[in-house]
Write a protein that holds these residues in place. Structure first.
Motif, PDB file in Angstrom:
ATOM      1  N   GLN A 191       0.820  -1.218   0.000  1.00 37.24           N
ATOM      2  CA  GLN A 191       0.000   0.000   0.000  1.00 37.24           C
ATOM      3  C   GLN A 191       0.852   1.265   0.000  1.00 37.24           C
ATOM      4  O   GLN A 191       0.454   2.289  -0.567  1.00 37.24           O
ATOM      5  N   LEU A 192       2.032   1.202   0.611  1.00 37.11           N
ATOM      6  CA  LEU A 192       2.929   2.362   0.605  1.00 37.11           C
ATOM      7  C   LEU A 192       3.350   2.737  -0.811  1.00 37.11           C
ATOM      8  O   LEU A 192       3.704   3.886  -1.084  1.00 37.11           O
ATOM      9  N   SER A 193       3.298   1.770  -1.733  1.00 38.05           N
ATOM     10  CA  SER A 193       3.713   2.048  -3.105  1.00 38.05           C
ATOM     11  C   SER A 193       2.807   3.068  -3.768  1.00 38.05           C
ATOM     12  O   SER A 193       3.213   3.727  -4.736  1.00 38.05           O
ATOM     13  N   LEU A 194       1.557   3.220  -3.290  1.00 36.28           N
ATOM     14  CA  LEU A 194       0.656   4.223  -3.860  1.00 36.28           C
ATOM     15  C   LEU A 194       1.006   5.630  -3.395  1.00 36.28           C
ATOM     16  O   LEU A 194       0.638   6.607  -4.042  1.00 36.28           O
ATOM     17  N   LEU A 195       1.684   5.724  -2.286  1.00 30.76           N
ATOM     18  CA  LEU A 195       2.063   7.036  -1.756  1.00 30.76           C
ATOM     19  C   LEU A 195       3.381   7.523  -2.355  1.00 30.76           C
ATOM     20  O   LEU A 195       3.588   8.710  -2.523  1.00 30.76           O
ATOM     21  N   ARG A 196       4.270   6.585  -2.662  1.00 29.00           N
ATOM     22  CA  ARG A 196       5.480   6.901  -3.424  1.00 29.00           C
ATOM     23  C   ARG A 196       5.866   5.663  -4.207  1.00 29.00           C
ATOM     24  O   ARG A 196       6.262   4.657  -3.637  1.00 29.00           O
ATOM     25  N   PHE A 197       5.743   5.756  -5.527  1.00 29.01           N
ATOM     26  CA  PHE A 197       5.948   4.594  -6.365  1.00 29.01           C
ATOM     27  C   PHE A 197       7.421   4.190  -6.386  1.00 29.01           C
ATOM     28  O   PHE A 197       8.303   5.030  -6.548  1.00 29.01           O
ATOM     29  N   PRO A 198       7.686   2.899  -6.220  1.00 28.13           N
ATOM     30  CA  PRO A 198       9.067   2.404  -6.230  1.00 28.13           C
ATOM     31  C   PRO A 198       9.607   2.290  -7.646  1.00 28.13           C
ATOM     32  O   PRO A 198       8.869   2.430  -8.625  1.00 28.13           O
ATOM     33  N   SER A 199      10.888   1.985  -7.763  1.00 28.46           N
ATOM     34  CA  SER A 199      11.526   1.887  -9.081  1.00 28.46           C
ATOM     35  C   SER A 199      10.909   0.774  -9.922  1.00 28.46           C
ATOM     36  O   SER A 199      10.898   0.857 -11.152  1.00 28.46           O
ATOM     37  N   SER A 200      10.367  -0.265  -9.280  1.00 31.46           N
ATOM     38  CA  SER A 200       9.769  -1.369 -10.022  1.00 31.46           C
ATOM     39  C   SER A 200       8.496  -0.963 -10.755  1.00 31.46           C
ATOM     40  O   SER A 200       8.004  -1.712 -11.601  1.00 31.46           O
ATOM     41  N   SER A 201       7.967   0.233 -10.460  1.00 26.34           N
ATOM     42  CA  SER A 201       6.760   0.707 -11.138  1.00 26.34           C
ATOM     43  C   SER A 201       7.037   1.222 -12.538  1.00 26.34           C
ATOM     44  O   SER A 201       6.106   1.504 -13.285  1.00 26.34           O
ATOM     45  N   LEU A 222      10.513   5.200   6.450  1.00 28.28           N
ATOM     46  CA  LEU A 222       9.479   4.220   6.122  1.00 28.28           C
ATOM     47  C   LEU A 222       9.547   3.832   4.645  1.00 28.28           C
ATOM     48  O   LEU A 222       9.457   2.648   4.306  1.00 28.28           O
ATOM     49  N   PHE A 223       9.718   4.821   3.774  1.00 21.39           N
ATOM     50  CA  PHE A 223       9.817   4.515   2.343  1.00 21.39           C
ATOM     51  C   PHE A 223      11.127   3.791   2.013  1.00 21.39           C
ATOM     52  O   PHE A 223      11.156   2.940   1.121  1.00 21.39           O
ATOM     53  N   ARG A 224      12.188   4.103   2.736  1.00 20.98           N
ATOM     54  CA  ARG A 224      13.446   3.366   2.539  1.00 20.98           C
ATOM     55  C   ARG A 224      13.269   1.908   2.948  1.00 20.98           C
ATOM     56  O   ARG A 224      13.757   0.992   2.263  1.00 20.98           O
ATOM     57  N   TRP A 225      12.565   1.688   4.065  1.00 15.51           N
ATOM     58  CA  TRP A 225      12.285   0.323   4.513  1.00 15.51           C
ATOM     59  C   TRP A 225      11.510  -0.428   3.453  1.00 15.51           C
ATOM     60  O   TRP A 225      11.825  -1.574   3.137  1.00 15.51           O
ATOM     61  N   ARG A 226      10.515   0.226   2.855  1.00 18.58           N
ATOM     62  CA  ARG A 226       9.705  -0.408   1.828  1.00 18.58           C
ATOM     63  C   ARG A 226      10.545  -0.770   0.603  1.00 18.58           C
ATOM     64  O   ARG A 226      10.434  -1.865   0.054  1.00 18.58           O
ATOM     65  N   ASP A 227      11.423   0.155   0.192  1.00 16.50           N
ATOM     66  CA  ASP A 227      12.264  -0.090  -0.983  1.00 16.50           C
ATOM     67  C   ASP A 227      13.288  -1.194  -0.714  1.00 16.50           C
ATOM     68  O   ASP A 227      13.575  -2.016  -1.587  1.00 16.50           O
ATOM     69  N   GLN A 228      13.851  -1.208   0.497  1.00 15.14           N
ATOM     70  CA  GLN A 228      14.819  -2.237   0.852  1.00 15.14           C
ATOM     71  C   GLN A 228      14.164  -3.612   0.899  1.00 15.14           C
ATOM     72  O   GLN A 228      14.768  -4.610   0.494  1.00 15.14           O
ATOM     73  N   GLU A 230      11.554  -4.582  -0.895  1.00 11.17           N
ATOM     74  CA  GLU A 230      11.331  -5.024  -2.274  1.00 11.17           C
ATOM     75  C   GLU A 230      12.640  -5.487  -2.912  1.00 11.17           C
ATOM     76  O   GLU A 230      12.669  -6.505  -3.616  1.00 11.17           O
ATOM     77  N   ALA A 231      13.719  -4.751  -2.665  1.00 10.36           N
ATOM     78  CA  ALA A 231      15.017  -5.132  -3.232  1.00 10.36           C
ATOM     79  C   ALA A 231      15.447  -6.497  -2.711  1.00 10.36           C
ATOM     80  O   ALA A 231      15.987  -7.322  -3.468  1.00 10.36           O
ATOM     81  N   GLN A 232      15.184  -6.755  -1.438  1.00  8.28           N
ATOM     82  CA  GLN A 232      15.524  -8.045  -0.851  1.00  8.28           C
ATOM     83  C   GLN A 232      14.730  -9.168  -1.516  1.00  8.28           C
ATOM     84  O   GLN A 232      15.273 -10.235  -1.826  1.00  8.28           O
ATOM     85  N   LEU A 233      13.453  -8.943  -1.752  1.00 10.00           N
ATOM     86  CA  LEU A 233      12.621  -9.951  -2.394  1.00 10.00           C
ATOM     87  C   LEU A 233      13.052 -10.193  -3.838  1.00 10.00           C
ATOM     88  O   LEU A 233      13.035 -11.331  -4.319  1.00 10.00           O
ATOM     89  N   MET A 234      13.426  -9.128  -4.533  1.00 12.37           N
ATOM     90  CA  MET A 234      13.792  -9.252  -5.939  1.00 12.37           C
ATOM     91  C   MET A 234      15.108  -9.998  -6.130  1.00 12.37           C
ATOM     92  O   MET A 234      15.362 -10.535  -7.200  1.00 12.37           O
ATOM     93  N   GLN A 235      15.930 -10.054  -5.096  1.00 18.28           N
ATOM     94  CA  GLN A 235      17.193 -10.797  -5.199  1.00 18.28           C
ATOM     95  C   GLN A 235      16.938 -12.281  -5.405  1.00 18.28           C
ATOM     96  O   GLN A 235      17.729 -12.968  -6.039  1.00 18.28           O
TER      97      GLN A 235
END
Length: 241
Positions: A191-201, A222-228, A230-235
């Protein structure tokens, strides 16, 4: 192979993709065209909304139901704690993310899109004809002003308070509940992705979001946590066809 029928920019579809990534499951993405494409979704699942997961003859709608199904399909790593108290906390936070946070984020994004024509166009389906995209981009902001006013100041203040408290909690520990990744983390992150879209968007949306929240000093962690996350999952991202 698992098929995920989705809208690319839906937070609930993102939640399911993150669960699939966490489980290391291979899947195929099927982008649904709003309107016409939803007829097939309704025929197969009994509702018009996505996400919809298809596993051979099994068809499941709703992100929480899909996540629960994937938990039985691939129990490791578990996204629900065994401890009953922790499991209850995870369920409550997932429900908060899927309802209260989701509603507030959608409304805030709708307001932002009335002001920012580039954001408005970037949110449109990729297969929308160019003449229609140009028409949407050219709508005067003044005509959409009434839509922007649907966000009450009290609702925005409540959202900011909740997100600030969450950001402070995540400064103390990397996970919302317990000492490992859970569905609570994935539901909130989506849901945080709607408030600031990540690079994967994609380039058109990455970094864009809701002014006043996406750039708020107290929410940057909070947004850094969200991006980190996603990056962890994408690995360990499974094969996506």
């Amino acid at each position: 192979m698992l098929e995920l029928h989705q809208f690319r920019h839906s937070a609930f579809c993102l939640k399911v993709r993150m669960v699939l990534q966490a489980k290391g499951l291979s899947y195929r993405e099927v982008e649904v065209t709003p309107g016409l494409g939803q007829v097939d979704v309704f025929r197969r699942s009994g509702q018009r909304q996505v996400p919809m997961l298809v596993d051979d003859e099994t068809v499941i709608a709703d992100s929480s139901s899909i996540a629960a199904y994937l938990e039985t399909l691939a129990p490791e790593p578990p996204l629900w704690p065994e401890d009953p108290r922790a499991a209850a906390q995870v369920h409550l936070i997932e429900d908060w993310a899927d309802t209260t946070l989701a509603h507030a984020a959608r409304v805030a994004l709708a307001q932002a899109a009335t002001i920012d024509s580039e954001l408005r166009v970037a949110l449109l389906p990729d297969d929308l004809p160019e003449p229609l995209r140009s028409t949407v981009a050219g709508i005067p902001t003044g005509l959409l002003q009434g839509v922007g006013e649907i966000v009450a100041q009290g609702e925005r203040a409540s959202l900011l308070t909740s997100l600030t408290e969450l950001a402070q909690a995540l400064e103390q520990a990397p996970w919302i509940v317990g000492d490992r990744l859970s569905i609570a983390d994935l539901a909130v992150a989506a849901q945080l992705s709607l408030l600031r879209f990540p690079s994967s968007s994609g380039a058109a949306l990455a970094g864009r979001g809701v002014a006043g929240l996406s750039d708020h000093p107290r929410l940057q962690g909070l947004f850094r946590w969200r991006d980190q996350l996603e990056a962890q999952l994408m690995q360990s991202d499974p094969a996506v066809v």
